[in-house]
Design an enzyme around this catalytic site. Structure first.
Site, PDB file in Angstrom:
ATOM      1  N   GLU A   1      -9.063   4.734  -4.637  1.00 38.48           N
ATOM      2  CA  GLU A   1      -9.699   4.503  -3.146  1.00 38.48           C
ATOM      3  C   GLU A   1      -9.319   5.598  -2.450  1.00 38.48           C
ATOM      4  O   GLU A   1      -9.157   5.497  -1.177  1.00 38.48           O
ATOM      5  CB  GLU A   1      -9.451   3.121  -2.432  1.00 38.48           C
ATOM      6  CG  GLU A   1      -9.504   2.107  -3.544  1.00 38.48           C
ATOM      7  CD  GLU A   1      -9.218   0.561  -2.721  1.00 38.48           C
ATOM      8  OE1 GLU A   1      -8.923   0.663  -1.577  1.00 38.48           O
ATOM      9  OE2 GLU A   1      -9.041  -0.322  -3.558  1.00 38.48           O
TER      10      GLU A   1
ATOM     11  N   GLU B   1      -3.253  -5.691  -4.971  1.00 30.97           N
ATOM     12  CA  GLU B   1      -2.228  -5.999  -3.513  1.00 30.97           C
ATOM     13  C   GLU B   1      -1.403  -6.937  -3.671  1.00 30.97           C
ATOM     14  O   GLU B   1      -1.302  -7.800  -2.656  1.00 30.97           O
ATOM     15  CB  GLU B   1      -2.969  -5.744  -2.204  1.00 30.97           C
ATOM     16  CG  GLU B   1      -3.859  -4.557  -2.191  1.00 30.97           C
ATOM     17  CD  GLU B   1      -4.745  -4.459  -1.028  1.00 30.97           C
ATOM     18  OE1 GLU B   1      -4.822  -5.537  -0.291  1.00 30.97           O
ATOM     19  OE2 GLU B   1      -5.576  -3.550  -0.878  1.00 30.97           O
TER      20      GLU B   1
HETATM   21  O1  LIG Z   1      -5.368   0.420   3.434  1.00 31.36           O
HETATM   22  C1  LIG Z   1      -5.076  -0.792   3.412  1.00 31.36           C
HETATM   23  C2  LIG Z   1      -4.255  -1.313   4.691  1.00 31.36           C
HETATM   24  C3  LIG Z   1      -4.171  -2.725   4.798  1.00 31.36           C
HETATM   25  C4  LIG Z   1      -4.466  -3.555   4.064  1.00 31.36           C
HETATM   26  C5  LIG Z   1      -5.310  -3.161   2.850  1.00 31.36           C
HETATM   27  C6  LIG Z   1      -5.598  -1.799   2.467  1.00 31.36           C
HETATM   28  C7  LIG Z   1      -6.404  -1.222   1.489  1.00 31.36           C
HETATM   29  N1  LIG Z   1      -7.247  -2.082   0.952  1.00 31.36           N
HETATM   30  C8  LIG Z   1      -8.279  -1.682   0.506  1.00 31.36           C
HETATM   31  C9  LIG Z   1      -9.222  -1.092   1.419  1.00 31.36           C
HETATM   32  C10 LIG Z   1     -10.448  -1.302   1.697  1.00 31.36           C
HETATM   33  C11 LIG Z   1     -11.184  -2.219   0.567  1.00 31.36           C
HETATM   34  O2  LIG Z   1     -12.476  -2.140   0.798  1.00 31.36           O
HETATM   35  C12 LIG Z   1     -10.739  -2.450  -0.643  1.00 31.36           C
HETATM   36  O3  LIG Z   1     -11.163  -3.284  -1.596  1.00 31.36           O
HETATM   37  C13 LIG Z   1      -9.265  -2.648  -0.637  1.00 31.36           C
HETATM   38  O4  LIG Z   1      -8.563  -2.423  -1.793  1.00 31.36           O
END
Ligand SMILES: Oc1ccccc1CN[C@@H]1C=C[C@@H](O)[C@H](O)[C@H]1O
Length: 331
Positions: free
Chosen positions: A240, A133
Site C-alpha cells: 500500500e 492488521e
Molecule cells: O495507515 C493506517 C493508519 C491507521 C490505520 C490503518 C492504516 C492503514 N490501513 C490501510 C489503509 C487504507 C485501507 O484502504 C487499507 O485497506 C488498509 O489496509
C-alpha cells in the site's frame, strides 16, 4: 515530449509494480494503469463489507470486473482482504436475535466467507492479504483487541490462513500490516509470523503496507524490517505504498499544492526508497502503490478529512513527477 518508459518494464527484473484501484480510477487512470502497472488491488471493493454485506448475500460484480480487467491486461491481482477488524459488517459477529456470536458460529462464517470468496477466484488471484492488521500499535499489547480475538480467540489467525489455503492451494497467502517498519511493531509481526510458520500454517509472505512519509520510517528501519522478515524465508511485498507530504502529526489544511520543499524532499525520498527496494529485489516480489495518481488518494481524507495530499509518482494531472523519472533511470 519526454519519452516516458513503462514503470513495470523498467522494473521487470526487480519486482511487479502494482496499484490500488476503484470503480472510478479503473476508468480515469486506465492509460497509466495499462502502461505502467502489472498488478492491481481493489482499494475497497474486495473487503468483507463489500463482498458479503449481509449474511449469505454476496456481491461480486465489481470484484469480477476488476479480476477480468487484470486478466485482460495480463496483470496480477492481489486480493485485499479477508479478515480485518475494519470494514467488516456487524452481522458477522452477531446472532440472528442480536446477541454476540459464539466461537463456532463466527468460525463457520469466516470459513464460509473465505472459501466462497477465495474459491470463486481460484487460480485467478495471485496473492491474498488473508489477515490484515492484527498486531497492536501500543507498547504493552501483542494482538489488537477485536471481535475476532474476543469471540474466537488467538487461533482465528491460523484458521483464516488454513481456510484460504483449502480454497486455493496455489494462491500466495500474506499477513499484511502498517507501521511495519517501526522496530517494536516489526518485532511483534515477526513473532506472530514465526509462531504461525512453526505450526505449519500456510503463509507465504509478509505485506508491508508502507504508508510512509517524507521522513518516517528511516531507511535504516525499513532495511532492518526487510532483513528481519526475509530471515523467515518468506517473500515480502510492499502492498500500500504512498509517501505522504505530511508527517503523522501534521494536521495543517492550508495548502492547495505541495510546497517546493515538499516536492524536492519527496523526489529525494522516492529515489532513496527505490534504491533500497532494488537492493532487496531477491526477496521483494511486488511493490503496490495505494493509488495511481495524486488526483485520487485515500490520504485526501486520512488522517484529516478533505485535506489534499500528493503522495504518489503521478501528479494530479496524471503526469509523471520528476521522482518518477529519477527512479526509472537508474540503469
Ligand atoms: O495507515 C493506517 C493508519 C491507521 C490505520 C490503518 C492504516 C492503514 N490501513 C490501510 C489503509 C487504507 C485501507 O484502504 C487499507 O485497506 C488498509 O489496509
Amino acid at each position: 515530449k519526454l519519452n516516458i518508459p513503462s514503470f513495470s518494464d523498467v522494473y521487470s527484473d526487480c519486482f511487479s509494480i502494482g496499484a490500488a484501484i476503484n470503480q472510478h480510477t479503473i476508468e480515469s487512470s486506465k492509460q497509466l494503469l495499462t502502461k505502467h502497472f502489472n498488478s492491481i488491488t481493489a482499494e475497497n471493493d474486495m473487503k468483507p463489507e463489500n463482498l458479503q454485506p449481509e449474511e449469505n448475500k454476496f456481491t461480486f460484480e465489481k470484484a469480477d470486473q476488476f479480476v477480468a480487467f487484470a486478466e485482460e491486461h495480463k496483470m496480477k491481482m492481489r486480493g485485499h482482504t479477508l479478515v480485518w477488524h475494519n470494514q467488516t459488517p456487524d452481522w458477522m459477529f452477531t446472532t440472528p436475535d442480536g446477541s454476540v456470536a459464539k466461537r463456532d458460529l463466527l468460525l463457520d462464517r469466516m470459513q464460509t466467507h473465505i472459501s466462497t470468496v477465495v474459491g470463486r477466484y481460484k487460480g485467478r488471484i495471485h496473492s491474498w492479504d488473508v489477515v490484515n492488521e492484527v498486531i497492536d500499535d501500543s507498547e504493552n499489547l501483542f494482538l489488537r483487541k477485536s471481535n475476532y480475538l474476543d469471540i474466537v480467540g488467538e487461533d482465528f489467525i491460523e484458521k483464516s490462513f488454513r481456510f484460504a489455503h483449502e480454497a486455493d492451494p496455489k494462491a500466495l497467502l500474506f499477513y499484511n500490516d502498517y507501521n511495519e517498519s517501526h522496530p517494536q511493531k516489526r518485532d511483534k509481526i515477526y513473532k506472530l509470523v514465526k509462531s504461525l510458520l512453526k505450526k505449519d500454517v500456510p503463509l507465504h509472505g509478509i505485506g508491508m503496507q508502507a504508508h510512509w512519509n517524507l521522513t518516517s520510517p528511516t531507511l535504516d528501519n525499513i532495511r532492518a524490517a526487510i532483513e528481519k522478515y526475509a530471515s523467515l524465508g518468506l517473500q515480502i511485498q510492499l502492498t500500500e505504498l504512498d509517501v505522504s507530504v505530511f508527517d503523522t502529526t501534521d494536521r495543517r489544511t492550508d495548502l492547495k499544492e505541495p510546497t517546493t520543499e515538499m516536492v524536492a524532499l519527496q523526489e529525494e525520498r522516492y529515489e532513496q526508497l527505490f534504491a533500497l527496494l532494488r537492493e532487496y529485489r531477491d526477496v521483494i516480489s511486488c511493490v503496490t502503490f495505494w493509488g495511481v495518481a495524486d488526483d485520487y488518494t485515500w490520504l485526501d481524507n486520512f488522517p484529516v478529512r478533505g485535506r489534499k495530499n500528493w503522495p504518489l509518482l503521478f501528479d494530479d494531472n496524471q503526469l509523471p513527477k520528476q521522482a518518477f523519472h529519477k527512479i526509472t533511470s537508474f540503469k
